[in-house]
Write an enzyme that holds these catalytic residues in place. Structure first.
Site, PDB file in Angstrom:
ATOM      1  CB  THR A   1      -0.927   0.015   1.235  1.00 15.74           C
ATOM      2  OG1 THR A   1      -0.123  -0.124   2.416  1.00 15.74           O
ATOM      3  CG2 THR A   1      -1.951  -1.107   1.169  1.00 15.74           C
ATOM      4  N   GLY A   2       2.161   1.096  -0.258  1.00 14.65           N
ATOM      5  CA  GLY A   2       3.090   2.234  -0.260  1.00 14.65           C
ATOM      6  C   GLY A   2       3.070   3.004  -1.571  1.00 14.65           C
TER       7      GLY A   2
ATOM      8  CE1 TYR B   1      16.519   6.138 -15.335  1.00  8.10           C
ATOM      9  CE2 TYR B   1      18.250   6.094 -16.989  1.00  8.10           C
ATOM     10  CZ  TYR B   1      17.316   6.799 -16.257  1.00  8.10           C
ATOM     11  OH  TYR B   1      17.161   8.134 -16.450  1.00  8.10           O
ATOM     12  CG  LEU B   2      19.153  -2.564 -16.092  1.00  2.72           C
ATOM     13  CD1 LEU B   2      19.693  -3.751 -15.329  1.00  2.72           C
ATOM     14  CD2 LEU B   2      20.051  -2.249 -17.278  1.00  2.72           C
ATOM     15  N   GLY B   3      14.619  -1.589 -17.384  1.00  4.31           N
ATOM     16  CA  GLY B   3      13.314  -1.889 -17.973  1.00  4.31           C
ATOM     17  C   GLY B   3      12.866  -0.853 -18.980  1.00  4.31           C
TER      18      GLY B   3
ATOM     19  CD  GLU C   1      15.277  13.452 -10.993  1.00  2.00           C
ATOM     20  OE1 GLU C   1      14.146  13.086 -10.657  1.00  2.00           O
ATOM     21  OE2 GLU C   1      16.299  13.229 -10.329  1.00  2.00           O
TER      22      GLU C   1
ATOM     23  CG  HIS D   1      19.027   4.795 -12.411  1.00  4.59           C
ATOM     24  ND1 HIS D   1      18.573   3.558 -12.005  1.00  4.59           N
ATOM     25  CD2 HIS D   1      18.297   5.705 -11.707  1.00  4.59           C
ATOM     26  CE1 HIS D   1      17.621   3.729 -11.091  1.00  4.59           C
ATOM     27  NE2 HIS D   1      17.442   5.011 -10.894  1.00  4.59           N
TER      28      HIS D   1
END
Length: 774
Positions: A24-25, A195-197, A233, A257
């Site tokens: 639930t986080g 990041y690998l996804g 960012e 990353h």
């Protein structure tokens, strides 16, 4: 419990239980449940049955409504029709349940519940997938509970997904790895780096493989000018300060990353892209080839409001100052024949002017355009792995048209983009690029959750890879822990304040920061001062100016010696004193007459030259590998003979003495550079060093009070024959010594440095203001 709909169902492949610990986080709400819903939508009717548990510390009464608030907000996968999605989502909610996971009994109850339900349904168990979306300090405890109470039967698989951070430095990562490996096998752990996804990152190796014939000739130092790996960012760290202030930007982004992206771009291509063991080995080989980075290879900053946010969120007083960087720029070099000399600019920061992430390979231009500079052949040549946001707004691989037309990285799920928006990407309009992009954008967590389900380990971080990355970054992090980051206002107001540039292999901000000096002008009175110290010449300045002056004096001495004798013999001492000078000399790549310079050692520790404690290793790493000097002009002390270290019978000192007499006219070095230890020793000549019988010897073996005890050193006889001797003393820790020495007239057996008295040469003391003034 586990039935999917039976529309086109295949023979059952068994039941999969998914448990999100921390279900639930924030991470679970934003990404994980959506990822598992996507997995269910992809797999429904293909043979597996599922059940999903959201686990957290709250009671069932409190946790259940929280979980179903999250599940009701799940978005439909693009490939499903509205009607189909409604049906699948209803099933997914029906199969999902909240379960309190706090104590060992809670995990036992969960395991019993799974067994009981499967027994009632008569379904075999295929596996259990635990996703630990909790703080890293809880991993070991949860892993122990899973191992002791919640393992599936031996014929079913167990997969446990772990979120970063995996430690804070090399030592904490090793400790965490030791705890986890005591409970879980390496093949059961899936350390996630989202990041690998990312679709573009996952296609870096396939892109290199598909275009190998055209890339191989240009993927090297002769053609690549520089590499940039960037994550900018606009957001600040507000609300995450409790985590962020312990970690900072390097641990949060660069160590994981951006290092992964760099590794995929530059590691050796594996013969088989689906062989995760070969990929891992190639990654480890690449990480091992990176040159050491320290403070001189990095710049750090902190956005202006950050310290106030720290004081507020961590309940600190108004006089508290955090040194945690929110911006970092690092330049990395690779120590191999393919990439040596190529600077890899790696940078990330919060509160910058735009949100964008990319990796760019910029190639050298070999075209001279006499006319029409706007012709595509005259423009930059570059390959960009564009991860998203920025001006382009979508993930893509871009290759400038003056390189070559690339093969499509993956037919079916990737497409060539032929309609161009009117935007520029890194200096070129879109029409100047060949562009490939995913047909359907997919969230990184969806991709990785699918890979966990199928047991694909190549998209995850191995224990060895993790420790290799920490081994590379930890020395820099330790060095920066006492560095004040440059403060920047945030957003477009940063202007050029964070621009940084390369000087040799070192990095510095391009523009001076505007700071309020309490006593303006105080330093102006102390530029470079000349005077007397112990009856000899003294040059004094702030550390940087002092080192520059010493480097300049060495250049003058070298030019004079080469005019008179055709060569310059320079002997360098070990220890910390000459480090800054060696770096400065490495910058004088082209102006210093290295071809006619011979490098000798003043002293050496009795360790192999390849070890980090070796003085020669230090000279090699800081200077020799950056300059072009003939191999036969380098004279390391022979401490390692017949596979032994500094054994009297091997005659190392005699060998070195013969070499000096052979090359150095009258055994009189043109310049010897010395440092001084806090105990007053110089070279490796200590208070207790017995020299009575060595008055004629130029080189001897000595004993140091500190480890490693055995040393080889030039004698005072050799030192005092030199034409020039420079003594470099830097740092506040040497102030007491400098004061003591100034009171001593002539020689003192307590302070060996006082025996340095060139017979016909010149002695010059180079003392920085910290050592002189304290």
């Amino acid at each position: 419990v586990g039935h999917t709909d039976n529309h086109g169902a295949k023979k059952s492949l068994g039941h999969v239980t998914v448990v999100i610990v921390g279900g639930t986080g924030d991470l679970a709400r934003k990404y994980l449940w959506q990822g598992f819903f996507q997995l269910y939508a992809d797999q429904v009717g293909k043979g597996h049955t599922f059940s999903f548990y959201g686990g957290a510390l709250s009671t069932t009464e409190k946790g259940t409504p929280l979980l179903f608030d999250i599940l009701k907000e799940l978005a439909c996968p693009a490939e499903l029709s509205v009607e189909r999605c409604a049906l699948v989502k209803d099933q997914f909610l029906h199969l999902s349940k909240y379960h309190q996971l706090k104590t060992t009994e809670d995990y036992e109850n969960l395991s019993q519940q799974i067994k009981q339900q499967l027994g009632q349904e008569g379904i075999i168990e295929a596996g259990r997938l635990f996703y630990l979306s909790v703080p890293a300090f809880a991993y070991a405890d949860i892993a122990e509970k899973i191992n002791n109470t919640c393992r599936p039967p031996s014929e079913a698989w167990l997969r446990v997904v772990l979120e970063k951070p995996f430690g804070h430095n090399l030592y904490s990562a090793q400790a965490l790895d030791k705890k986890l490996s005591g409970q879980l096998k390496e093949e059961e752990m899936y350390r996630i780096d989202h990041y690998l996804g990312k679709q573009v990152v996952s296609k870096i190796l396939p892109f290199r493989k598909e275009n190998k014939k055209l890339l191989d000739p240009i993927w090297n130092k002769h053609h690549i000018e520089r590499i940039e790996i960037v994550l900018k960012e606009t957001l600040d760290a507000k609300g995450r300060i409790q985590f962020y202030d312990q970690y900072g930007v390097i641990r949060d982004v660069l160590q994981n990353h951006l290092t992964e992206v760099m590794t995929l771009m530059l590691m050796n291509l594996p013969a088989n892209l689906s062989n995760s063991e070969e990929i891992l080995q190639n990654k480890l080989n690449f990480l091992a080839s990176l040159q050491h980075v320290d403070n001189s290879n990095a710049v750090v900053g902190q956005y202006q409001a950050y310290n106030g946010e720290v004081q507020e969120e961590l309940n600190k007083t108004k006089d508290y100052f955090s040194l945690t960087p929110t911006f970092a720029g690092v330049v990395i070099h690779v120590d191999n024949a393919q990439y040596e000399g190529i600077p890899i600019f790696m940078t990330s920061g919060k509160a910058l002017d735009e949100r964008v992430s990319y990796a760019r390979v910029l190639f050298k231009s070999n075209v001279f355009c006499v006319q029409d500079p706007n012709n595509v052949q005259c423009k930059s040549k570059q390959i960009i792995f564009y991860l998203g946001h920025g001006t382009l707004q979508y993930p893509a691989i871009l290759l400038s048209k003056n390189l070559f037309k690339p093969e499509l990285v993956s037919s079916g799920d990737w497409k060539e983009v032929t309609e161009y928006k009117d935007v520029n990407v890194l200096g070129l309009p879109l029409s100047d690029y060949y562009i490939q992009s995913p047909v359907t954008p997919r969230e990184a967590y969806c991709e990785l959750i699918s890979h966990v389900f199928f047991g694909r380990k190549d998209s995850f971080i191995s224990a060895e890879g993790l420790l290799a990355s920490w081994e590379f970054w930890t020395p820099l992090l330790e060095g920066l822990s006492r560095v004040f980051p440059r403060v920047y206002p945030g957003g477009v107001d940063n202007g050029n304040l964070l621009n940084f540039q390369l000087k040799g292999h070192q990095v510095a901000f391009s523009h001076e920061a505007v700071v309020n000096v309490i006593n303006p002008g105080a330093e102006d009175n102390f530029q470079v001062m000349q005077g007397k110290y112990r009856s000899s010449e003294m040059v004094s300045a702030w550390a940087q100016e002092l080192v520059e002056r010493l480097a300049s004096d060495l250049l003058l001495a070298a030019e004079e010696a080469i005019r008179e004798e055709g060569q310059f013999h320079l002997a360098l001492s070990g220890g910390s004193s000459p480090v800054a000078l060696l770096r400065a000399l490495a910058l004088n790549l082209y102006t210093f007459p290295w071809r006619n310079t011979h490098i000798w050692q003043v002293d050496e520790r009795c360790v192999p030259h390849t070890e980090s404690g070796s003085n020669f290793r230090s000279i090699h790493d800081l200077l020799l590998q950056h300059i072009r000097i003939p191999y036969f002009n380098i004279h390391p002390m022979p401490v390692h003979l017949t596979q032994r270290l500094c054994v009297e019978e091997d005659g190392g000192p005699t060998l070195y003495e013969k070499e000096i007499k052979k090359h150095v006219n009258g055994s009189s070095f043109h310049y010897i550079l010395l440092g001084v230890g806090q105990d007053g020793h110089t070279a490796s000549l200590f208070q207790d060093t017995k020299l009575e019988n060595d008055e004629e010897n130029l080189v001897i073996l000595t004993e140091s009070p500190n480890k490693p005890h055995q040393r080889m050193s030039l004698t005072f006889t050799a030192i005092n024959r030199a034409r020039r001797v420079g003594v470099l003393i830097m740092g506040k820790s040497k102030h007491e010594l400098v004061s003591q020495l100034s009171r001593i007239k002539g020689e003192s057996s307590k302070y060996p440095i006082t025996k340095v008295q060139p017979k016909s040469g010149t002695l010059i003391w180079y003392i920085d203001y910290d050592a002189l003034l304290g």
